[in-house]
Motif scaffolding. Structure first.
Motif, PDB file in Angstrom:
ATOM      1  N   MET A 244      -6.596 -44.670 -21.681  1.00 30.49           N
ATOM      2  CA  MET A 244      -6.812 -43.163 -21.982  1.00 30.49           C
ATOM      3  C   MET A 244      -8.493 -42.943 -22.039  1.00 30.49           C
ATOM      4  SD  MET A 244      -4.474 -43.158 -25.471  1.00 30.49           S
ATOM      5  CE  MET A 244      -4.892 -41.486 -25.862  1.00 30.49           C
ATOM      6  N   THR A 245      -9.121 -43.215 -20.892  1.00 29.13           N
ATOM      7  CA  THR A 245     -10.314 -42.961 -20.553  1.00 29.13           C
ATOM      8  C   THR A 245     -10.642 -41.870 -20.071  1.00 29.13           C
ATOM      9  OG1 THR A 245      -9.939 -43.942 -18.497  1.00 29.13           O
ATOM     10  CG2 THR A 245     -10.848 -45.518 -20.206  1.00 29.13           C
ATOM     11  N   SER A 246     -11.668 -41.216 -19.966  1.00 34.89           N
ATOM     12  CA  SER A 246     -12.008 -39.842 -19.497  1.00 34.89           C
ATOM     13  C   SER A 246     -11.472 -39.699 -18.242  1.00 34.89           C
ATOM     14  CB  SER A 246     -13.695 -39.645 -19.583  1.00 34.89           C
ATOM     15  OG  SER A 246     -14.312 -40.435 -18.804  1.00 34.89           O
ATOM     16  N   GLY A 247     -11.136 -38.481 -17.760  1.00 31.48           N
ATOM     17  CA  GLY A 247     -10.662 -38.095 -16.507  1.00 31.48           C
ATOM     18  C   GLY A 247      -8.996 -38.551 -16.383  1.00 31.48           C
ATOM     19  N   ILE A 248      -8.486 -38.942 -17.370  1.00 31.53           N
ATOM     20  CA  ILE A 248      -7.125 -39.381 -17.593  1.00 31.53           C
ATOM     21  C   ILE A 248      -6.287 -37.982 -16.908  1.00 31.53           C
ATOM     22  CG2 ILE A 248      -6.773 -38.875 -19.997  1.00 31.53           C
ATOM     23  CD1 ILE A 248      -4.743 -41.304 -19.709  1.00 31.53           C
ATOM     24  N   ASN A 249      -5.204 -38.000 -16.445  1.00 29.59           N
ATOM     25  CA  ASN A 249      -4.251 -37.160 -16.067  1.00 29.59           C
ATOM     26  C   ASN A 249      -3.905 -36.479 -17.429  1.00 29.59           C
ATOM     27  OD1 ASN A 249      -1.344 -36.188 -16.046  1.00 29.59           O
ATOM     28  ND2 ASN A 249      -2.142 -35.827 -13.939  1.00 29.59           N
ATOM     29  N   PRO A 250      -3.751 -35.161 -17.585  1.00 30.74           N
ATOM     30  CA  PRO A 250      -3.448 -34.471 -18.864  1.00 30.74           C
ATOM     31  C   PRO A 250      -2.000 -34.838 -19.272  1.00 30.74           C
ATOM     32  CG  PRO A 250      -4.468 -32.873 -17.367  1.00 30.74           C
ATOM     33  CD  PRO A 250      -4.289 -34.184 -16.612  1.00 30.74           C
ATOM     34  N   ARG A 251      -1.108 -34.952 -18.298  1.00 34.76           N
ATOM     35  CA  ARG A 251       0.267 -35.140 -18.903  1.00 34.76           C
ATOM     36  C   ARG A 251       0.502 -36.824 -19.440  1.00 34.76           C
ATOM     37  NH1 ARG A 251       3.893 -31.732 -16.113  1.00 34.76           N
ATOM     38  NH2 ARG A 251       3.092 -29.652 -16.405  1.00 34.76           N
ATOM     39  N   VAL A 252      -0.252 -37.562 -18.620  1.00 32.67           N
ATOM     40  CA  VAL A 252      -0.260 -38.770 -18.904  1.00 32.67           C
ATOM     41  C   VAL A 252      -0.764 -39.231 -20.374  1.00 32.67           C
ATOM     42  CG1 VAL A 252      -1.386 -41.492 -18.495  1.00 32.67           C
ATOM     43  CG2 VAL A 252      -0.403 -39.838 -16.619  1.00 32.67           C
ATOM     44  N   LEU A 253      -2.107 -38.463 -20.667  1.00 35.35           N
ATOM     45  CA  LEU A 253      -2.676 -38.491 -21.946  1.00 35.35           C
ATOM     46  C   LEU A 253      -1.749 -38.059 -23.022  1.00 35.35           C
ATOM     47  CD1 LEU A 253      -5.104 -38.987 -23.655  1.00 35.35           C
ATOM     48  CD2 LEU A 253      -5.693 -36.693 -23.255  1.00 35.35           C
ATOM     49  N   VAL A 254      -1.032 -37.077 -22.764  1.00 34.51           N
ATOM     50  CA  VAL A 254      -0.007 -36.625 -23.879  1.00 34.51           C
ATOM     51  C   VAL A 254       1.111 -37.557 -24.038  1.00 34.51           C
ATOM     52  CG1 VAL A 254       1.775 -34.898 -24.234  1.00 34.51           C
ATOM     53  CG2 VAL A 254      -0.373 -34.067 -23.519  1.00 34.51           C
ATOM     54  N   ASP A 255       1.636 -38.293 -23.021  1.00 36.13           N
ATOM     55  CA  ASP A 255       2.505 -39.362 -23.002  1.00 36.13           C
ATOM     56  C   ASP A 255       1.970 -40.260 -23.931  1.00 36.13           C
ATOM     57  OD1 ASP A 255       4.436 -37.949 -21.810  1.00 36.13           O
ATOM     58  OD2 ASP A 255       4.995 -39.303 -20.144  1.00 36.13           O
ATOM     59  N   GLN A 256       0.652 -40.869 -23.664  1.00 34.83           N
ATOM     60  CA  GLN A 256       0.295 -42.023 -24.321  1.00 34.83           C
ATOM     61  C   GLN A 256      -0.048 -41.537 -25.789  1.00 34.83           C
ATOM     62  OE1 GLN A 256      -3.007 -43.768 -22.129  1.00 34.83           O
ATOM     63  NE2 GLN A 256      -1.787 -44.241 -20.351  1.00 34.83           N
ATOM     64  N   CYS A 257      -0.398 -40.550 -26.176  1.00 37.17           N
ATOM     65  CA  CYS A 257      -0.451 -39.981 -27.537  1.00 37.17           C
ATOM     66  C   CYS A 257       0.815 -39.988 -28.246  1.00 37.17           C
ATOM     67  CB  CYS A 257      -1.287 -38.594 -27.578  1.00 37.17           C
ATOM     68  SG  CYS A 257      -3.106 -38.656 -27.242  1.00 37.17           S
ATOM     69  N   ALA A 258       1.797 -39.512 -27.494  1.00 34.80           N
ATOM     70  CA  ALA A 258       3.297 -39.481 -27.901  1.00 34.80           C
ATOM     71  C   ALA A 258       3.879 -40.616 -28.428  1.00 34.80           C
ATOM     72  CB  ALA A 258       4.138 -38.789 -26.704  1.00 34.80           C
ATOM     73  N   ARG A 259       3.446 -41.968 -28.133  1.00 34.08           N
ATOM     74  CA  ARG A 259       3.848 -43.166 -28.625  1.00 34.08           C
ATOM     75  C   ARG A 259       4.035 -42.979 -30.206  1.00 34.08           C
ATOM     76  NH1 ARG A 259       1.569 -48.234 -30.176  1.00 34.08           N
ATOM     77  NH2 ARG A 259      -0.697 -47.422 -29.459  1.00 34.08           N
ATOM     78  N   CYS A 260       3.188 -42.440 -30.704  1.00 33.41           N
ATOM     79  CA  CYS A 260       3.119 -42.329 -32.021  1.00 33.41           C
ATOM     80  C   CYS A 260       3.286 -40.937 -32.689  1.00 33.41           C
ATOM     81  CB  CYS A 260       1.664 -42.937 -32.754  1.00 33.41           C
ATOM     82  SG  CYS A 260       1.498 -44.567 -32.480  1.00 33.41           S
ATOM     83  N   HIS A 261       3.159 -39.939 -31.953  1.00 35.03           N
ATOM     84  CA  HIS A 261       3.197 -38.607 -32.493  1.00 35.03           C
ATOM     85  C   HIS A 261       4.427 -37.949 -31.884  1.00 35.03           C
ATOM     86  CE1 HIS A 261      -0.789 -38.139 -34.166  1.00 35.03           C
ATOM     87  NE2 HIS A 261      -1.078 -39.261 -33.109  1.00 35.03           N
ATOM     88  N   MET A 262       5.624 -38.837 -32.121  1.00 36.75           N
ATOM     89  CA  MET A 262       6.909 -38.117 -31.813  1.00 36.75           C
ATOM     90  C   MET A 262       7.994 -39.123 -32.632  1.00 36.75           C
ATOM     91  SD  MET A 262       8.108 -39.730 -28.019  1.00 36.75           S
ATOM     92  CE  MET A 262       8.083 -41.404 -27.557  1.00 36.75           C
ATOM     93  N   ARG A 263       9.252 -38.219 -33.032  1.00 33.28           N
ATOM     94  CA  ARG A 263      10.144 -39.143 -33.383  1.00 33.28           C
ATOM     95  C   ARG A 263      10.863 -39.614 -32.168  1.00 33.28           C
ATOM     96  NH1 ARG A 263      13.144 -35.949 -38.319  1.00 33.28           N
ATOM     97  NH2 ARG A 263      14.901 -37.476 -37.825  1.00 33.28           N
ATOM     98  N   ARG A 264      11.336 -41.001 -32.216  1.00 35.24           N
ATOM     99  CA  ARG A 264      11.831 -41.570 -31.084  1.00 35.24           C
ATOM    100  C   ARG A 264      12.486 -42.844 -31.430  1.00 35.24           C
ATOM    101  NH1 ARG A 264       8.861 -45.599 -32.708  1.00 35.24           N
ATOM    102  NH2 ARG A 264       6.431 -45.820 -32.392  1.00 35.24           N
ATOM    103  N   GLU A 265      13.385 -43.244 -30.213  1.00 32.69           N
ATOM    104  CA  GLU A 265      14.321 -44.589 -30.432  1.00 32.69           C
ATOM    105  C   GLU A 265      13.237 -45.542 -29.690  1.00 32.69           C
ATOM    106  OE1 GLU A 265      18.007 -46.419 -28.109  1.00 32.69           O
ATOM    107  OE2 GLU A 265      17.510 -44.179 -27.635  1.00 32.69           O
ATOM    108  N   GLN A 266      13.088 -46.633 -30.282  1.00 31.63           N
ATOM    109  CA  GLN A 266      12.459 -47.750 -29.694  1.00 31.63           C
ATOM    110  C   GLN A 266      13.146 -48.491 -28.704  1.00 31.63           C
ATOM    111  OE1 GLN A 266      10.126 -50.142 -32.348  1.00 31.63           O
ATOM    112  NE2 GLN A 266       9.510 -51.626 -31.145  1.00 31.63           N
ATOM    113  N   ILE A 267      12.478 -49.043 -27.308  1.00 33.86           N
ATOM    114  CA  ILE A 267      13.417 -49.506 -26.491  1.00 33.86           C
ATOM    115  C   ILE A 267      12.875 -50.905 -26.097  1.00 33.86           C
ATOM    116  CG2 ILE A 267      13.728 -49.295 -23.737  1.00 33.86           C
ATOM    117  CD1 ILE A 267      15.157 -46.801 -25.282  1.00 33.86           C
TER     118      ILE A 267
END
Length: 748
Positions: A244-267
């Protein structure tokens, strides 16, 4: 003559034989071997702590200090405890809680899991604003979050669920699963968490490297980074040692934030920064009870599931465009935040929003980011950034921003004013196709197919459409769904596997096998469940190696979710696929040990008891459900079917009458009740029930056929013939109806 039979009383097992296909041999390539990302646990010593980051990143550290992430979890001390523990008493829903201090420690006296009152020591605090929660240590490594929290804005105690009474034996009681820190909270409130749950002892040995959401919770362990930066000095350049450094792809950043900011099933067993979000978690899709049928938030969704519905996401807007990533605060106040991208001359003026300038109605977020209060006082906004649709509110009962502000007005008023200001609503939003399918409308399936096929719509909407197709499950639905196993979207593929994988047949395994080689662990795990009816020796040679690897991933998924009802059910259903009915029963019984009033589980368990010939326990289960939920019509229906199979016909009639009482729009009880009356030779009531059902559904095939059969059996061939002629017209390819008609034509 064709005699109707009772609907089978068991778990639904679909065995359509269409669409069998043998796949060609495809050897496992080096690239496919590489999809199995490391599951290695990162040692806690690799996380150096925030002070190590502060030395070089003072500005970011200053923003982070005191933030929601910084205060996500803290040890209970005089400096961290904000609530009133001066022997204060708080009462709610018949429970009295007293907060006090003893020997410099903080305590609460409140109702425990046994229904009695006990003193509990506060070990940790959770959060800082607008509320702070408190955590108590229980035996076997369980940590529980109190239901009573401290309002840090109004400085008062309050009940997180003030209108919801919870009995001490329920899963939702603060001392049980619903407010358990280990499985509901820890993974996102601390750094490098390993839940370490043991199913046999129902115990935890949960560990973390750092107590809060530290710098390294997002950027990864700092050991290598610090070593390299210290060694190379000004010559140092990041080379994957940080996330999650500067210049990260916007979609990748969203996915990495999503780890904690979503309801989910753990795999996976733990998040180790390897692979992608879908190698560790799978998000909850747009389903009823969590979302409204159009995708708006209903229950908590933690933002991600909403945001990826939006045009913002699909135009590469990312979390940090609006939020400071370290303080988590928004970057600008008022409409200035939105005007970073949207032309002020067009959007920030009265000709667009039709409200007084600088008023609440003129704020972009109040029209396009409506919100709800969760946990009593925590207002969260819907991040799907949608245009209000009062027309959908009228059709499907969904909310819209207009009447949420203008509470004295109606949806009809809102629609009229919308048309006056903007014209007719543009029916090109995915919700126009998803809502009919989620609400079960007659044309809903076709709308879902249209949505799922259109790749211009959001992935989550398309995946949700495929998942919803299971509500219309038949051979046609399956044929439509199979194509999505080759979709480019992993969400869509996984949703398809969830829907089709529930079919307890081996007819489609050749469609599922290739997905054992999918690049996303979540998809592979779901594919493994879908082929669960196969034994290891039945796996084709070209999939043997990958099968063994995915089996480990699947078993990890079962283990890591085994402290949830859903996880135990999944394991039970897998055993059912294997033909191990006894293990499936034990699995469902185990799920009830966690949540004893979960009557969806108890209903399925009753069905399994019946399949196993255990009629006594099946009946006991249905009676328990009726006692707990006396107005739930499905139970009376299922119980009636059981009694019918046991030839306790008069008792079955009573249950079917109650089923009709509590779910009058459901046609199945009318059909089965008419059969019961016929079995009792009560033609008058058998006829009357079908006629009543046909008033609800005039074209219902089963009711029409049953009525024709009744007339034929009771020497009224003319009436029977009229109905069968109608059935032949409706279903010209059904040879049984033509044969029936020919038989009736010979009767004088």
């Amino acid at each position: 003559m064709f005699k109707p039979v009772f609907l089978a009383f068991c778990l639904v097992v679909v065995t359509f034989g269409a669409c069998k296909k043998k796949t060609d041999y495809v050897p496992v390539t080096d690239a496919e071997k590489a999809i199995f990302v490391s599951t290695e646990v990162i040692p806690d010593a690799h996380f150096l702590g925030d002070e190590a980051c502060k030395k070089c990143h003072e500005g970011a550290f200053k923003d982070w200090k005191g933030s929601h992430h910084d205060k996500a979890m803290q040890i209970a001390t005089d400096s961290t405890m904000l609530g009133n523990f001066n022997n204060y008493t708080f009462k709610s829903q018949g429970v009295t809680s007293r907060f006090f201090k003893k020997d410099s420690h903080y305590y609460v006296n409140t109702e425990g899991p046994d229904g009695n009152y006990h003193d509990y020591k506060i070990e940790y605090t959770f959060g800082i604003t607008p509320l702070q929660q408190y955590i108590v240590k229980f035996p076997n490594g369980h940590y529980q979050c109190l239901r009573t929290a401290w309002d840090t804005q109004k400085n008062k105690w309050f009940d997180l669920y003030p209108n919801f009474k919870v009995v001490h034996s329920e899963w939702l009681h603060w001392s049980r699963g619903g407010l358990n820190w280990n499985n509901m909270c820890a993974d996102c409130h601390s750094t490098n968490v390993r839940k370490n749950y043991d199913l046999k002892s129902h115990s935890y040995n949960t560990k973390y490297a750092l107590i809060n959401v530290s710098c390294e919770a997002c950027h990864g362990p700092g050991k290598t980074h610090v070593e390299q930066a210290t060694k190379l000095g000004s010559q140092y350049k990041t080379s994957g040692d940080l996330k999650m450094t500067s210049g990260i792809n916007p979609r990748v950043l969203v996915d990495q934030c999503a780890r904690c900011h979503m309801r989910r099933e753990q795999i996976s067993e733990q998040y180790n920064f390897e692979g992608t979000m879908l190698d560790h978690y799978f998000p909850e899709l747009i389903v009823q009870n969590t979302y409204y049928p159009d995708g708006q938030i209903l229950d908590e969704d933690y933002v991600y599931g909403s945001f990826i519905q939006s045009k913002m996401y699909h135009n590469n807007v990312t979390c940090t465009d609006c939020h400071n990533p370290h303080s988590t605060k928004i970057k600008f106040q008022g409409n200035a935040l939105c005007m970073q991208c949207h032309v002020p001359e067009k959007y920030n003026r009265e000709t667009h929003h039709f409200h007084q300038p600088n008023s609440e109605g003129a704020k972009c977020i109040n029209c396009h980011m409506t919100g709800k209060y969760y946990m009593g006082n925590d207002f969260r906004r819907d991040h799907s950034f949608r245009i209000p649709r009062p027309d959908l509110s009228i059709k499907y009962g969904t909310p819209n921003a207009c009447i949420q502000c203008h509470t004295d007005k109606t949806n009809a008023w809102a629609l009229e004013n919308f048309k006056k200001n903007y014209g007719n609503p543009k029916e090109n939003h995915f919700s126009d196709l998803l809502a009919p399918g989620l609400t079960g409308s007659a044309h809903g399936f076709n709308d879902l197919v249209t949505l799922a096929n259109d790749t211009s719509y959001p992935e989550i909407a398309r995946a949700s459409a495929v998942k919803a197709m299971a509500n219309y499950m038949d051979a046609n639905a399956i044929n439509n769904m199979l194509r999505f196993l080759k979709d480019d979207s992993p969400l869509v593929k996984a949703a398809t596997l969830d829907a089709l994988g529930a079919i307890n047949t081996a007819d489609y395994v050749n469609y599922f096998l290739p997905l054992l080689k999918d690049e996303k662990r979540a998809v592979r795990v779901k594919a493994f469940f879908a082929i669960g009816s196969l034994e290891a020796h039945q796996i084709p040679k070209e999939y043997q190696d990958v099968y063994k690897k995915v089996k480990v991933e699947f078993e990890t998924n079962l283990n890591v979710t085994s402290d949830f009802v859903g996880g135990r059910i999944k394991k039970a259903d897998y055993n059912l696929k294997k033909g191990n009915l006894e293990a499936a029963i034990k699995g469902y019984e185990s799920a009830l040990q966690i949540d004893n009033i979960n009557n969806i589980v108890r209903t399925n368990l009753a069905n399994l008891y019946y399949r196993n010939g255990d009629f006594k326990n099946a009946e006991k289960a249905f009676k328990t459900i009726i006692e707990q939920e006396p107005e739930f019509g499905e139970t009376y229906y299922s119980y009636g079917l059981l009694l019918a199979e046991l030839n306790r016909t008069e008792e079955a009639v009573k249950q079917m009458l109650l089923a009709i009482k509590y779910m009058p729009e459901n046609i199945r009880p009318y059909y089965n009740l008419s059969l019961l009356y016929d079995k009792l030779n009560d033609f008058k009531n058998a006829e009357a029930v079908i006629v009543k059902g046909l008033k609800k559904a005039p074209q219902n095939e089963g009711l029409l056929y049953n009525l024709a059969y009744l007339y034929s059996k009771n020497n009224q061939p003319a009436k029977a013939k009229n109905i069968v002629v109608r059935l032949v017209e409706m279903f010209p390819n059904n040879t049984n109806y033509r044969t029936f008609l020919n038989q009736l034509s010979t009767v004088k």
